[in-house]
Design a protein around this motif. Structure first.
Motif, short mmCIF file in Angstrom:
data_model
loop_
_atom_site.label_atom_id
_atom_site.label_comp_id
_atom_site.label_asym_id
_atom_site.label_seq_id
_atom_site.Cartn_x
_atom_site.Cartn_y
_atom_site.Cartn_z
N SER A 47 18.01 102.34 53.44
CA SER A 47 18.54 101.48 52.37
C SER A 47 19.48 100.43 52.94
O SER A 47 19.44 99.26 52.56
CB SER A 47 19.32 102.32 51.34
OG SER A 47 18.49 103.27 50.76
N MET A 48 20.33 100.90 53.85
CA MET A 48 21.26 99.97 54.49
C MET A 48 20.51 98.87 55.22
O MET A 48 20.84 97.69 55.12
CB MET A 48 22.17 100.75 55.45
CG MET A 48 23.16 99.88 56.20
SD MET A 48 24.27 98.93 55.15
CE MET A 48 25.60 100.06 54.88
N ASN A 49 19.46 99.25 55.94
CA ASN A 49 18.71 98.25 56.70
C ASN A 49 18.00 97.25 55.79
O ASN A 49 17.89 96.07 56.13
CB ASN A 49 17.71 98.92 57.64
CG ASN A 49 18.37 99.29 58.96
OD1 ASN A 49 19.25 98.58 59.43
ND2 ASN A 49 17.97 100.40 59.54
N VAL A 50 17.53 97.71 54.64
CA VAL A 50 16.90 96.79 53.68
C VAL A 50 17.92 95.73 53.26
O VAL A 50 17.62 94.53 53.24
CB VAL A 50 16.37 97.56 52.45
CG1 VAL A 50 16.01 96.60 51.33
CG2 VAL A 50 15.16 98.39 52.82
N ILE A 51 19.14 96.20 52.96
CA ILE A 51 20.18 95.25 52.55
C ILE A 51 20.54 94.30 53.69
O ILE A 51 20.62 93.08 53.52
CB ILE A 51 21.45 95.99 52.07
CG1 ILE A 51 21.15 96.72 50.76
CG2 ILE A 51 22.60 95.01 51.87
CD1 ILE A 51 22.34 97.41 50.15
N LEU A 52 20.73 94.88 54.89
CA LEU A 52 21.14 94.05 56.02
C LEU A 52 20.08 92.99 56.34
O LEU A 52 20.41 91.85 56.66
CB LEU A 52 21.42 94.92 57.25
CG LEU A 52 22.67 95.81 57.15
CD1 LEU A 52 22.86 96.62 58.41
CD2 LEU A 52 23.91 94.99 56.86
N ASN A 53 18.81 93.38 56.24
CA ASN A 53 17.75 92.39 56.44
C ASN A 53 17.83 91.27 55.41
O ASN A 53 17.65 90.10 55.74
CB ASN A 53 16.37 93.05 56.36
CG ASN A 53 16.05 93.77 57.65
OD1 ASN A 53 16.90 93.88 58.53
ND2 ASN A 53 14.84 94.26 57.78
N GLY A 54 18.10 91.67 54.19
CA GLY A 54 18.26 90.67 53.13
C GLY A 54 19.41 89.72 53.44
O GLY A 54 19.30 88.51 53.27
N VAL A 55 20.52 90.30 53.90
CA VAL A 55 21.68 89.48 54.25
C VAL A 55 21.32 88.50 55.36
O VAL A 55 21.64 87.31 55.30
CB VAL A 55 22.88 90.36 54.66
CG1 VAL A 55 24.04 89.50 55.13
CG2 VAL A 55 23.34 91.25 53.52
N LEU A 56 20.59 89.01 56.37
CA LEU A 56 20.17 88.14 57.48
C LEU A 56 19.32 86.98 57.00
O LEU A 56 19.53 85.82 57.36
CB LEU A 56 19.39 88.94 58.52
CG LEU A 56 20.20 89.71 59.56
CD1 LEU A 56 19.29 90.42 60.53
CD2 LEU A 56 21.14 88.77 60.32
N GLU A 57 18.33 87.34 56.15
CA GLU A 57 17.45 86.31 55.57
C GLU A 57 18.29 85.24 54.86
O GLU A 57 18.07 84.03 55.01
CB GLU A 57 16.50 86.93 54.54
CG GLU A 57 15.41 87.81 55.13
CD GLU A 57 14.42 87.00 55.94
OE1 GLU A 57 13.99 85.93 55.44
OE2 GLU A 57 14.08 87.42 57.07
N ALA A 58 19.25 85.74 54.08
CA ALA A 58 20.07 84.83 53.28
C ALA A 58 20.91 83.93 54.18
O ALA A 58 21.11 82.75 53.89
CB ALA A 58 20.96 85.63 52.32
N ILE A 59 21.41 84.52 55.28
CA ILE A 59 22.22 83.71 56.20
C ILE A 59 21.35 82.61 56.81
O ILE A 59 21.75 81.44 56.88
CB ILE A 59 22.81 84.60 57.32
CG1 ILE A 59 23.88 85.52 56.73
CG2 ILE A 59 23.41 83.75 58.43
CD1 ILE A 59 24.41 86.56 57.70
N LYS A 60 20.12 83.01 57.20
CA LYS A 60 19.19 82.02 57.77
C LYS A 60 18.93 80.91 56.75
O LYS A 60 19.00 79.72 57.08
CB LYS A 60 17.86 82.69 58.12
CG LYS A 60 17.83 83.23 59.54
CD LYS A 60 16.44 83.77 59.88
CE LYS A 60 16.55 84.96 60.80
NZ LYS A 60 15.52 85.97 60.55
N ALA A 61 18.64 81.33 55.53
CA ALA A 61 18.32 80.35 54.49
C ALA A 61 19.51 79.46 54.20
O ALA A 61 19.36 78.34 53.70
CB ALA A 61 17.89 81.07 53.21
N ASN A 62 20.68 79.95 54.53
CA ASN A 62 21.89 79.21 54.23
C ASN A 62 22.40 78.45 55.47
O ASN A 62 23.56 78.09 55.53
CB ASN A 62 22.97 80.18 53.72
CG ASN A 62 23.97 79.49 52.84
OD1 ASN A 62 23.69 78.42 52.31
ND2 ASN A 62 25.15 80.06 52.69
#
Lengths: 317, 418
Positions: B346-361
């Motif tokens: 679960s943590m990794n799913v969130i962290l991946n999402g955060v990474l994606e969002a950072i990239k997108a940002n």
């Protein structure tokens, strides 16, 4: 089929009921003398369960429990638990109730609720420190069970609960009726100021009341742990509430009433839990057993506000 | 005298609070590098919406906190702590990765005490903290459902390792996700297994009156009725009580082939112990609420043969999983519970999402909404144990249900429930 289990239901109800009864005695004694509800009494019962369990666990860890006669182990546990919880009861009275004796009746009640939260968390904290978990499993001393002619089985531990509860109640009755201190207790219950004029040491009598009531509660805690095997710091709440209910049902301040009320409530719970589902076609199942038991209580109090044995005349204890 | 001390205490509190808000103010500045000593600024912290362009350098992108909310005290703490520890393990492994991008990744563990009220008040606190970007939690559906109302308000993404209640994702909240199966998968599959593999013809259902327990019991009941298994009784018990003889007397009278219990191990352990004491010989089956090493402690020898379904599989079934489990135990010094790996995934799913969002940002601290969108779009993410693809509700379409059976010392993996 439904009648087949009746003896078993009665046996279980009696086991539970006698436990309620002994705890109810503690509520009723204090009320009889001080006219306030010692809400910490359920937690004293809980402390008794923990002390008893710890005694057995420590004895077991020392390797002394294996060869010990179970009765010897049980009485050792009971005596240690009774001494400690009795002392705890006296201490609570000294610290939390005596300074408030002149205050309005609600004040010591709030104090009692405070004490009960305190005890819950003290036990939770110490057990979590000592054992890293605070719901404990009690080593069971009696594993056999006795078959009653094939219609019901009564586990030895349940039988011990019933027998010891009856012994404790008889001893208390004898004490109150036959000894000097017992007479003093009844005198204080009847009229505190007159009793003190008659050279009765009221403070000592109140201490004694707490000592006896609390040690009985503590002993019941040990029996509870033996019978159900799992305890946590919150067992005192539900059981205390029900024992208090039993005391009210029997007539608060009345010893005989507390005993009868306890047994009655235990039986009511057991019967409603086993039969309500089948009799109502599943509409009201066992989950409503408390609702049912308390509805009966309300009905009784509507028609007899002083409880089953309470007398309109204030002849308490 | 007295008055003066009151005043001094008050003033001390005041000074402290000013200092604290100052700190918060300091944190909120999204890396406006040279502009240090913003300590005194009294402005409430605000999330950066990435609109202030230019000056931000990734070297001090700020703090990113991921919360966990599970019971860390109380009698369900062994499961709750396992989730937290798994999540912590995942987070610690990726701290470096985030540091390279200029972010300080921190765990923010909360104790919901398995209590809906406390869960909600913690959730209030989490959404008011702008550094919190996601929640791994909860253990109890009854806590997750009201808490998720708050997450929805704060656009804070929640990924649950363990909540199985159907209602959780059926309410149309965008923030709610889970990587495990739902009760409406767990219940029917449990019932099918009982009928087809254990060959039961009659059943007695007991539940603990919670959203989880009664939900599971109802699902099992429905499936049994569909498959022609006779329901001999359906009863509720009260959590926290220690005497279940009233219900168990009904059970022994009707003598069903199986007792199905929807509930958790503190009650389940006592139920099976007391049922065996009363001479009940049939099967005892439950859901993943019975999945804990404490079940054995509570039930004693009576635990033998107890079957439970779990939305959580056994990570140690594969060689690679065994290796992971060894490392986990070595690093964390905690026993491996089934949910450890789910907390981890679960943590990794969130962290991946955060990474994606950072990239997108563009490498800057994203908004919560961006993280939420990224997590929501997760497709075919291969975690340590679970493959995760969220559907529109936030359910994982790849989730399985598994069967376990206890012997006297541990629970053993039986297989996937078909």
């Amino acid at each position: 089929m439904l009648l087949n289990i009746l003896p078993q239901v009665l046996v279980d109800g009696l086991t539970l009921g006698f436990m309620y009864a002994v705890v109810a005695l503690g509520y009723t004694m204090v009320y009889g003398i001080l006219e306030f509800i010692n809400f910490a009494h359920g937690e004293i019962f809980m402390v008794g369960a923990f002390v008893g369990t710890e005694v057995l666990l420590i004895t077991d860890a020392l390797g002394a429990l294996e060869g010990m006669n179970p009765f010897v182990a049980l009485f050792m546990t009971l005596i240690i638990a009774m001494v400690l919880t009795g002392a705890l009861g006296v201490l609570i009275e000294r610290v939390a109730y005596r300074p408030l004796r002149g205050a309005p009746r609600l004040v010591p009640l709030i104090s009692a609720i405070g004490v009960s939260f305190l005890l819950q968390d003290v036990v939770r904290f110490t057990e979590a420190l000592a054992r890293n978990e605070f719901y404990l499993n009690t080593p069971t001393l009696f594993t056999s069970s006795i078959s009653l002619g094939g219609i019901a089985t009564i586990p030895a531990k349940g039988l011990i609960v019933i027998v010891l509860a009856i012994v404790m109640m008889l001893a208390l009755t004898l004490f109150v009726n036959k000894t000097k201190w017992g007479i003093a207790m009844r005198a204080v219950a009847q009229d505190r100021s007159t009793a003190s004029l008659m050279t009765i040491n009221v403070d000592k009598v109140i201490m004694l009341t707490f000592l006896i009531g609390s040690s009985l509660g503590g002993a019941t805690g040990v029996l509870f742990a033996q019978n159900y095997g799992t305890i946590d710091p919150y067992i005192g709440f539900i059981l205390g509430l029900k024992a208090f209910t039993a005391a009210v049902l029997g007539g608060i301040g009345n010893l005989r009433g507390a005993m009868v009320g306890g047994v009655l409530l235990g039986l009511l719970e057991s019967l409603s839990g086993a039969y309500m589902g089948p009799l109502t076609g599943g509409a009201f199942g066992a989950e409503y057993k408390d609702v049912f038991a308390f509805s009966i209580l309300i009905l009784v109090l509507l028609f007899k506000p002083e409880g089953l044995f309470g007398e309109a005349v204030k002849e308490k204890v | 005298m007295k008055k003066r001390s009151h005043i001094s205490i008050l003033s001390a509190v005041l000074v402290a609070s000013v200092a604290l808000t100052g700190c918060a103010g300091g944190n909120s500045s999204s890396g406006s590098g040279g502009n240090s000593a913003s300590g005194g600024s009294q402005q409430p912290a605000q999330t950066q919406s990435g609109s202030n362009s230019g000056s931000a350098s990734p070297a001090d992108g700020g703090v990113i906190k991921i919360a966990t909310q599970t019971p860390l005290s109380g009698n369900q703490s062994s499961l709750g702590d396992a989730i937290k520890t798994g999540a912590e393990y995942a987070l610690n492994q990726r701290k470096e990765e985030f540091k390279k991008l200029g972010f300080d990744l921190q765990l923010f563990p909360q104790d919901d005490q398995a209590d809906p009220k406390i869960g909600v008040s913690n959730a209030e606190m989490l959404i008011s903290n702008p550094d919190v970007y996601g929640v791994v939690g909860h253990l109890n559906s009854g806590v997750a459902i009201p808490s998720s109302v708050k997450y929805e308000e704060g656009k804070l993404v929640m990924v649950s390792p363990a909540n199985t209640a159907v209602k959780l994702t059926e309410e149309g909240k965008k923030t709610v996700h889970r990587i495990c199966a739902r009760d409406d998968a767990q219940g029917p599959k449990a019932a099918m297994y009982a009928k087809n593999t254990l060959g039961v013809k009659t059943a007695f259902i007991i539940h603990d009156k919670t959203a989880y327990g009664q939900g599971l019991g109802d699902q099992v009941k429905m499936q049994f009725e569909k498959d022609g298994v006779q329901i001999l009784g359906y009863e509720g018990i009260t959590q926290g009580e220690k005497d279940y003889s009233a219900v168990l007397n009904q059970v022994t009278a009707k003598n069903p082939d199986i007792i199905f219990f929807g509930g958790l191990y503190p009650e389940g352990g006592i139920l099976i112990k007391q049922a065996r004491e009363k001479g009940y010989k049939g099967y005892f089956m439950g859901g993943d609420g019975l999945d804990s090493s404490d079940m054995i402690k509570i039930a004693g020898d009576a635990v033998e043969g107890v079957v439970f379904t779990s939305v959580a599989g056994d990570v140690t079934q594969t060689e690679e999983g065994k290796k992971w489990a060894e490392e986990y135990k070595k690093t964390t010094n905690k026993p491996l519970e089934t949910y450890s790996v789910y907390g981890y995934d679960s943590m990794n799913v969130i962290l991946n999402g955060v990474l994606e969002a950072i990239k997108a940002n563009g490498g800057k601290k994203p908004t919560r909404e961006q993280v939420l969108d990224a997590v929501h779009k997760t497709k075919d993410f291969q975690g340590q144990f679970t493959k995760v693809s969220f559907d529109d509700k936030g359910d994982n379409i790849n989730a399985d249900v598994f069967i376990y059976k206890y012997d006297k010392s541990k629970s053993n993996f039986v297989g996937k429930a078909q």
